[in-house]
Design a protein around this motif. Structure first.
Motif, PDB file in Angstrom:
ATOM      1  N   ARG A 148      35.248  32.021  18.179  1.00 40.44           N
ATOM      2  CA  ARG A 148      34.362  30.890  18.462  1.00 40.44           C
ATOM      3  C   ARG A 148      34.476  30.336  19.879  1.00 40.44           C
ATOM      4  O   ARG A 148      34.805  29.161  20.072  1.00 40.44           O
ATOM      5  CB  ARG A 148      34.621  29.775  17.460  1.00 40.44           C
ATOM      6  N   GLU A 186      25.355  28.800  17.831  1.00 39.42           N
ATOM      7  CA  GLU A 186      25.274  28.273  16.460  1.00 39.42           C
ATOM      8  C   GLU A 186      24.442  26.999  16.428  1.00 39.42           C
ATOM      9  O   GLU A 186      23.592  26.822  15.561  1.00 39.42           O
ATOM     10  CB  GLU A 186      26.683  27.960  15.929  1.00 39.42           C
ATOM     11  N   GLU A 238      25.614  37.407   3.423  1.00 41.20           N
ATOM     12  CA  GLU A 238      25.056  36.724   2.252  1.00 41.20           C
ATOM     13  C   GLU A 238      23.596  37.119   2.044  1.00 41.20           C
ATOM     14  O   GLU A 238      23.129  37.221   0.919  1.00 41.20           O
ATOM     15  CB  GLU A 238      25.194  35.209   2.410  1.00 41.20           C
ATOM     16  N   ARG A 282      26.331  34.915   7.459  1.00 40.50           N
ATOM     17  CA  ARG A 282      25.017  34.672   6.857  1.00 40.50           C
ATOM     18  C   ARG A 282      24.289  35.981   6.593  1.00 40.50           C
ATOM     19  O   ARG A 282      23.600  36.135   5.585  1.00 40.50           O
ATOM     20  CB  ARG A 282      24.181  33.772   7.769  1.00 40.50           C
ATOM     21  N   ALA A 283      24.469  36.947   7.499  1.00 41.49           N
ATOM     22  CA  ALA A 283      23.819  38.247   7.289  1.00 41.49           C
ATOM     23  C   ALA A 283      24.388  38.929   6.050  1.00 41.49           C
ATOM     24  O   ALA A 283      23.660  39.548   5.270  1.00 41.49           O
ATOM     25  CB  ALA A 283      24.006  39.136   8.519  1.00 41.49           C
ATOM     26  N   ASN A 294      30.851  30.936   8.013  1.00 45.32           N
ATOM     27  CA  ASN A 294      29.861  30.081   8.656  1.00 45.32           C
ATOM     28  C   ASN A 294      29.451  30.642  10.004  1.00 45.32           C
ATOM     29  O   ASN A 294      29.543  29.968  11.016  1.00 45.32           O
ATOM     30  CB  ASN A 294      30.424  28.670   8.834  1.00 45.32           C
ATOM     31  N   SER A 295      29.053  31.896  10.009  1.00 42.06           N
ATOM     32  CA  SER A 295      28.652  32.496  11.280  1.00 42.06           C
ATOM     33  C   SER A 295      27.413  33.348  11.049  1.00 42.06           C
ATOM     34  O   SER A 295      26.968  33.538   9.919  1.00 42.06           O
ATOM     35  CB  SER A 295      29.772  33.388  11.807  1.00 42.06           C
ATOM     36  N   ARG A 296      26.891  33.840  12.146  1.00 44.28           N
ATOM     37  CA  ARG A 296      25.719  34.716  12.077  1.00 44.28           C
ATOM     38  C   ARG A 296      26.016  35.927  11.201  1.00 44.28           C
ATOM     39  O   ARG A 296      25.193  36.340  10.390  1.00 44.28           O
ATOM     40  CB  ARG A 296      25.379  35.139  13.509  1.00 44.28           C
ATOM     41  N   ILE A 297      27.217  36.498  11.345  1.00 39.19           N
ATOM     42  CA  ILE A 297      27.591  37.681  10.563  1.00 39.19           C
ATOM     43  C   ILE A 297      27.725  37.321   9.084  1.00 39.19           C
ATOM     44  O   ILE A 297      27.233  38.031   8.208  1.00 39.19           O
ATOM     45  CB  ILE A 297      28.921  38.262  11.086  1.00 39.19           C
ATOM     46  N   MET A 345      35.661  45.064   7.828  1.00 39.52           N
ATOM     47  CA  MET A 345      36.394  43.800   7.929  1.00 39.52           C
ATOM     48  C   MET A 345      37.301  43.601   6.729  1.00 39.52           C
ATOM     49  O   MET A 345      38.478  43.272   6.854  1.00 39.52           O
ATOM     50  CB  MET A 345      35.414  42.621   7.974  1.00 39.52           C
ATOM     51  N   LEU A 371      30.088  46.881   8.433  1.00 41.53           N
ATOM     52  CA  LEU A 371      30.947  45.851   9.012  1.00 41.53           C
ATOM     53  C   LEU A 371      31.708  45.116   7.915  1.00 41.53           C
ATOM     54  O   LEU A 371      32.905  44.830   8.068  1.00 41.53           O
ATOM     55  CB  LEU A 371      30.076  44.874   9.805  1.00 41.53           C
ATOM     56  N   ALA A 390      32.535  35.271  16.087  1.00 41.89           N
ATOM     57  CA  ALA A 390      32.608  34.385  14.931  1.00 41.89           C
ATOM     58  C   ALA A 390      34.029  33.890  14.719  1.00 41.89           C
ATOM     59  O   ALA A 390      34.252  32.723  14.429  1.00 41.89           O
ATOM     60  CB  ALA A 390      32.111  35.121  13.685  1.00 41.89           C
ATOM     61  N   VAL A 391      35.005  34.794  14.867  1.00 43.51           N
ATOM     62  CA  VAL A 391      36.385  34.419  14.566  1.00 43.51           C
ATOM     63  C   VAL A 391      36.977  33.568  15.693  1.00 43.51           C
ATOM     64  O   VAL A 391      37.643  32.566  15.442  1.00 43.51           O
ATOM     65  CB  VAL A 391      37.242  35.679  14.329  1.00 43.51           C
ATOM     66  N   LEU A 448      37.056  31.662   6.942  1.00 45.76           N
ATOM     67  CA  LEU A 448      36.239  30.454   7.029  1.00 45.76           C
ATOM     68  C   LEU A 448      35.223  30.564   8.145  1.00 45.76           C
ATOM     69  O   LEU A 448      34.050  30.233   7.982  1.00 45.76           O
ATOM     70  CB  LEU A 448      37.135  29.234   7.293  1.00 45.76           C
ATOM     71  N   ARG A 449      35.704  31.048   9.295  1.00 41.49           N
ATOM     72  CA  ARG A 449      34.799  31.121  10.448  1.00 41.49           C
ATOM     73  C   ARG A 449      33.735  32.180  10.253  1.00 41.49           C
ATOM     74  O   ARG A 449      32.584  31.985  10.640  1.00 41.49           O
ATOM     75  CB  ARG A 449      35.617  31.384  11.712  1.00 41.49           C
ATOM     76  N   LEU A 450      34.135  33.311   9.636  1.00 34.90           N
ATOM     77  CA  LEU A 450      33.142  34.358   9.389  1.00 34.90           C
ATOM     78  C   LEU A 450      32.064  33.852   8.430  1.00 34.90           C
ATOM     79  O   LEU A 450      30.881  34.118   8.606  1.00 34.90           O
ATOM     80  CB  LEU A 450      33.815  35.595   8.798  1.00 34.90           C
ATOM     81  N   ALA A 477      40.074  33.031   9.713  1.00 33.72           N
ATOM     82  CA  ALA A 477      39.068  34.028  10.061  1.00 33.72           C
ATOM     83  C   ALA A 477      37.978  34.070   9.000  1.00 33.72           C
ATOM     84  O   ALA A 477      36.779  34.134   9.321  1.00 33.72           O
ATOM     85  CB  ALA A 477      39.722  35.407  10.199  1.00 33.72           C
ATOM     86  N   ILE A 510      25.477  46.161   8.910  1.00 32.51           N
ATOM     87  CA  ILE A 510      26.115  44.934   8.436  1.00 32.51           C
ATOM     88  C   ILE A 510      26.946  45.212   7.182  1.00 32.51           C
ATOM     89  O   ILE A 510      27.990  44.603   6.961  1.00 32.51           O
ATOM     90  CB  ILE A 510      25.048  43.830   8.223  1.00 32.51           C
TER      91      ILE A 510
END
Lengths: 357, 309, 258
Positions: free
Chosen positions: C122, C130, A208, A205-206, A200-203, A234, A230, C119-120, A196-198, A194, A227
């Protein structure tokens, strides 16, 4: 195609090693070390949760352990003789996660305008508030059983299987600590995935983006308030999951386990390992769980060999070395032991065109 | 009403101590932006060193009056804490001055853990009772009892704070410190010896912490290796409450926090209809902190940092 | 040019006070769709204040801002970005520790919708989104001429490339209006000329431009219309040539620079 094969073999070897680990550890080092291993997995989950708040979103949280407490108490109160309720583990775990997420958002809401170190002290205060309430909510109505904590918390149960005692399966005898290991490993892997996927996601990146520059992030159409909330929620939910696991594994919970020092320890794992970099955070969690245990088992024998007797209080010596190690590690690698290799991203993309047909 | 005055007196005493410790946090933070987590441990070191000095000297020089012993102990403690602070700054913090923001924080936590356990190795785990060196006489003041030690604590704290304000606003060193707090790079370009100023801030903070340590142990008659942690935390809270980096804010925050805690301990139970006992005094302190910061995100006297485009 | 009849942005009677200073007083103007509008004035004239009112950093004390049929005065910066006003910053504010590509991808945030669950888990639509975000961002980097630096950290780009990256990032939000705060600051002559070409190309794609700028040559050569601020008030507005000839403008500039 050849590279893909080697990758699969590497994964298979890793999986086999992880599956065999608790047996190797129990045979060679003893059962207490399997428990240490279980705790290492719990701390990996906690550290990854805090990594979302501190590493990705850049919000310094010194009260993170409160969410671990919320998860642990949610499970302990709803699966123990304390209230006579014995809810099913698999339902209570997500409940604890959601409750912790709610607490995360509740904490986040008043702190949105705060920056940096002011946020740190408020989160610290929030963590202490939660602990003090847990410590004192035994009167006038006994909710948490105060400093004594909640005892006889149910172990994980699935049908006739209980994780609380040894079980044999396919002729192999699994101890309770070994059984927990597999559950913790599975959930830790889920949380790693989870994360890893978060990332590299829109969320991700937001998150960061607000870490780097909040004003610029808002100018990109990012609702910085939501954000941030969130991120808190999370991160807290990971803490809540770990808390529920902790309560079932340990069999009892008390406010003592959720002090400021615990929050600080988890923060040290994240920063020492390498903020925002998942392998680094995992390394940090492993090191800071295992190192004190290794020291615990070596300091007394070492003193006996060197001086013929125990000269220095073992606990003090252990923590002294721990403190010095923290200082030394940050001098040696100020960005953490295994920071995010920004260069690697540059290289990875340059190689992509060559990978095509 | 008697209880109110009594709690107020206790609060002012406690608050004076918080304020002295808070100043150490705020001086360093103002210049370096570093939360010196280890600062609370200096309070503990100060208390224990002073105690050791008193214990060593009193059998050697039996005729020495108590106040001379106390003074000697405090002086040695201040010296030891100052040297310790210089050492910590030089070894642990200075190499990290340009490191990522959280690296020095973790280092400070490491220093705190190391100092605490070093103290445990030297002084052991037990609580040490502090001998009463000063007359335990108590005075009545508007219906409240106040001991001479407490009067001394408040007076000395006031004196030290007045001295510090004078130092910051009236001397070359103070001007250089304010310049560094404003903008350390510019100050350096202007020819200010930044390292010397940073060391000065650490030393002043350490001396105040040592004095505070002696005060705490004299007030409660106890000292042990773990006494600095929570006290440091409270003092840091006080510094933030007042507006961290602001000298006046640290004093105000310290006093407010001390008074709030004392009154909270006395009245929380009545106010909440018996639901919240005096154990919740820390909750009250943190709750007020959160309320203050939510309405004034930079503390009571902190400068407002608006969003700049 | 029928669009000119309905202005894209209409500001009426804007005022802003900081303490005792009236930074902006009764400023009204309109932006027509597809034009390049220049905002100039001596230092301290209120240009940046006006810019910050339009982009939601400050709330106006008086007046209204209507943009594409909606009132924007007092809205939050992210709402204004979503409404279609993108901006760059005078003192470049990139996400320094992220790559150029990631910077632009973040610009797509408001126009995409994958949440935590997406995101989780996918699912296919998130994967497609993406890919679209990445492709769009790469295209924009190419458009501003820094595609080769896609994987460099923003902080490692040259000054001129950072300015370009900011423009690409702003364009990623698909704005109707792109507001640029001194985009030529710190650029040499050649870089300024390239910037001018780039801005003209962006206008060619249908984006309206608002330019706050010190470089008079750039403003006069690029803008369709110009507004001059002085001491927080509107001093003049019109075609570049007319404004330049306006004696009040000459005096304001000479007075300020003498």
């Amino acid at each position: 195609m050849k590279r893909r094969w080697t990758l699969w073999i590497a994964y298979a070897l890793l999986a086999a090693a992880l599956a065999a680990l608790p047996f190797l550890v129990e045979q060679n080092l003893g059962r207490t070390w399997v428990r240490t291993l279980d705790f290492a997995l719990l701390y990996i989950m906690l550290a990854l949760g805090l990594n979302i708040v501190v590493g990705y979103a850049g919000l310094l949280d010194l009260g993170y352990i409160a969410f671990y407490a919320v998860g642990a108490y949610a499970y302990a109160l709803l699966a123990s003789p304390h209230f006579g309720i014995h809810g099913p583990f698999w339902a209570l775990l997500p409940l604890g996660a959601m409750l912790a997420a709610l607490f995360g958002a509740l904490l986040g809401a008043p702190t949105l305008r705060l920056r940096g170190d002011y946020l740190a002290i408020v989160t610290l205060g929030f963590g202490e508030i939660v602990r003090i309430f847990l410590n004192n909510l035994n009167a006038p109505v006994n909710i948490t059983n105060g400093p004594q904590g909640v005892n006889l918390v149910d172990p994980i149960r699935l049908g006739n299987w209980s994780w609380g005692r040894s079980q044999s399966w396919l002729g192999v005898e699994f101890s309770s600590a070994q059984l927990y290991y597999y559950v913790f490993l599975a959930l830790a892997l889920l949380i790693i995935l989870a994360s890893l996927r978060l990332e590299n996601s829109r969320i991700g990146r937001a998150w960061e983006a607000i870490r780097e520059d909040e004003v610029a992030a808002a100018a990109m159409g990012i609702n910085t308030r939501n954000i941030k909330l969130l991120a808190f929620a999370m991160g807290a939910s990971f803490g809540g999951v770990s808390g529920g696991l902790f309560a079932s594994f340990q069999g009892f919970v008390s406010p003592e386990s959720f002090g400021l020092m615990e929050s600080i320890t988890v923060l040290c794992m994240v920063v020492l390992g390498g903020m925002g970099h998942i392998p680094g955070v995992i390394l940090g969690a492993l090191l800071l769980t295992l190192m004190p245990e290794v020291l615990r088992h070596t300091i007394v024998p070492l003193q006996k060999t060197l001086f013929g007797q125990v000269v220095v209080d073992a606990e003090a010596a252990r923590m002294l070395l721990f403190g010095l190690a923290l200082i030394w590690a940050m001098q040696w690698r100020p960005a953490g032991l295994w920071p995010s290799p920004t260069r690697r991203r540059e290289l990875a993309r340059r190689q992509q065109p060559e990978a095509g047909p | 009403m008697d209880i109110f005055i009594q709690q107020l007196v206790n609060g002012v005493v406690l608050g004076s101590i918080y304020a002295l410790v808070a100043l150490g946090y705020t001086l360093v933070y103002g210049i370096l932006g570093l939360i010196n987590f280890a600062h609370g441990e200096l309070v503990m070191v100060g208390a224990l060193v002073a105690l050791s000095v008193v214990r060593t000297l009193s059998p050697l020089l039996p005729g020495l009056p108590g106040w001379v012993l106390a003074l000697l102990g405090t002086a040695v403690a201040a010296g030891v804490c100052a040297l310790l602070a210089i050492l910590i700054e030089r070894v642990a913090y200075r190499p990290l001055r340009h490191a990522p923001r959280l690296a020095p924080l973790i280092t400070a936590i490491g220093v705190s853990i190391a100092l605490q356990n070093l103290a445990m190795v030297i002084w052991g785990r037990q609580y040490h009772s502090v001998p009463p060196l000063l007359p335990a006489a108590s005075h009545q003041f508007a219906g409240a009892a106040i001991t001479e030690v407490q009067i001394l604590i408040v007076a000395l704290a006031a004196l030290l704070m007045a001295g510090l304000i004078g130092l910051v606003h009236r001397t070359r060193l103070g001007r250089a410190m304010r310049a560094c707090a404003e903008n350390i790079q510019v100050a350096e370009l202007m020819g200010v010896n930044v390292n010397a100023i940073v060391v000065a801030a650490f030393v002043i903070g350490a001396v105040l912490a040592a004095v505070a340590g002696v005060m705490v142990s004299a007030n409660y008659g106890l000292a042990h290796y773990h006494m600095g942690f929570l006290l440091g935390l409270k003092a840091f809270t006080a510094a933030v409450l007042g507006g961290i980096g602001n000298v006046g804010g640290a004093m105000l925050g310290g006093l407010l926090l001390g008074i709030m805690e004392s009154l909270g301990a006395g009245y929380l139970e009545d106010l909440s209809g018996g639901f919240l006992g005096s154990h919740y005094q820390d909750v009250l302190a943190f709750f007020v902190l959160i309320l203050v910061l939510v309405s004034r995100p930079s503390g009571l006297l902190g400068e407002r940092v608006g969003q700049r485009a | 040019m029928n669009q000119a009849a309905v202005p894209l942005l209409l500001a009426e009677g804007l005022g802003k006070r900081f303490g005792g200073v009236q930074a902006l007083q009764d400023v009204s103007f309109e932006l027509r769709a597809g034009e390049i509008f220049g905002l100039i004035g001596p230092n301290g004239a209120g240009k940046t204040t006006l810019f910050n009112l339009l982009t939601g950093i400050y709330r106006p004390d008086q007046g209204h801002i209507r943009f594409a049929g909606r009132e924007l005065g007092g809205r939050k910066p992210h709402e204004i970005a979503l409404a279609g006003i993108a901006r760059t910053f005078q003192n470049i504010r990139l996400f320094a520790h992220l790559t150029a590509l990631e910077n632009v991808m973040i610009g797509r945030h408001g126009r995409t919708r994958a949440g935590v669950l997406g995101a989780v888990l996918r699912p296919a639509w998130v994967r497609a989104e993406e890919r679209a975000i990445r492709d769009h961002a790469l295209q924009l980097l190419d458009d501003v001429g820094i595609a080769s630096r896609a994987d460099s950290l923003a902080q490692h780009l040259s000054y001129g490339d950072q300015r370009r990256l900011e423009i690409a990032r702003a364009l990623a939000t698909q704005p109707k209006l792109l507001a640029l705060d001194e985009p030529a600051a710190g650029m040499n002559g050649a870089e300024t000329t390239e910037l001018k070409t780039l801005l003209q190309r962006i206008r060619g794609t249908g984006v309206t431009l608002l330019l706050v700028e010190h470089d008079m040559k750039l403003v006069m050569g690029l803008c369709d219309r110009v507004m001059v601020l002085d001491y927080g008030r509107k001093l003049a507005e019109g075609l570049p040539a007319a404004v330049r000839a306006d004696p009040r403008v000459v005096e304001a500039y000479l007075g300020a620079e003498a």
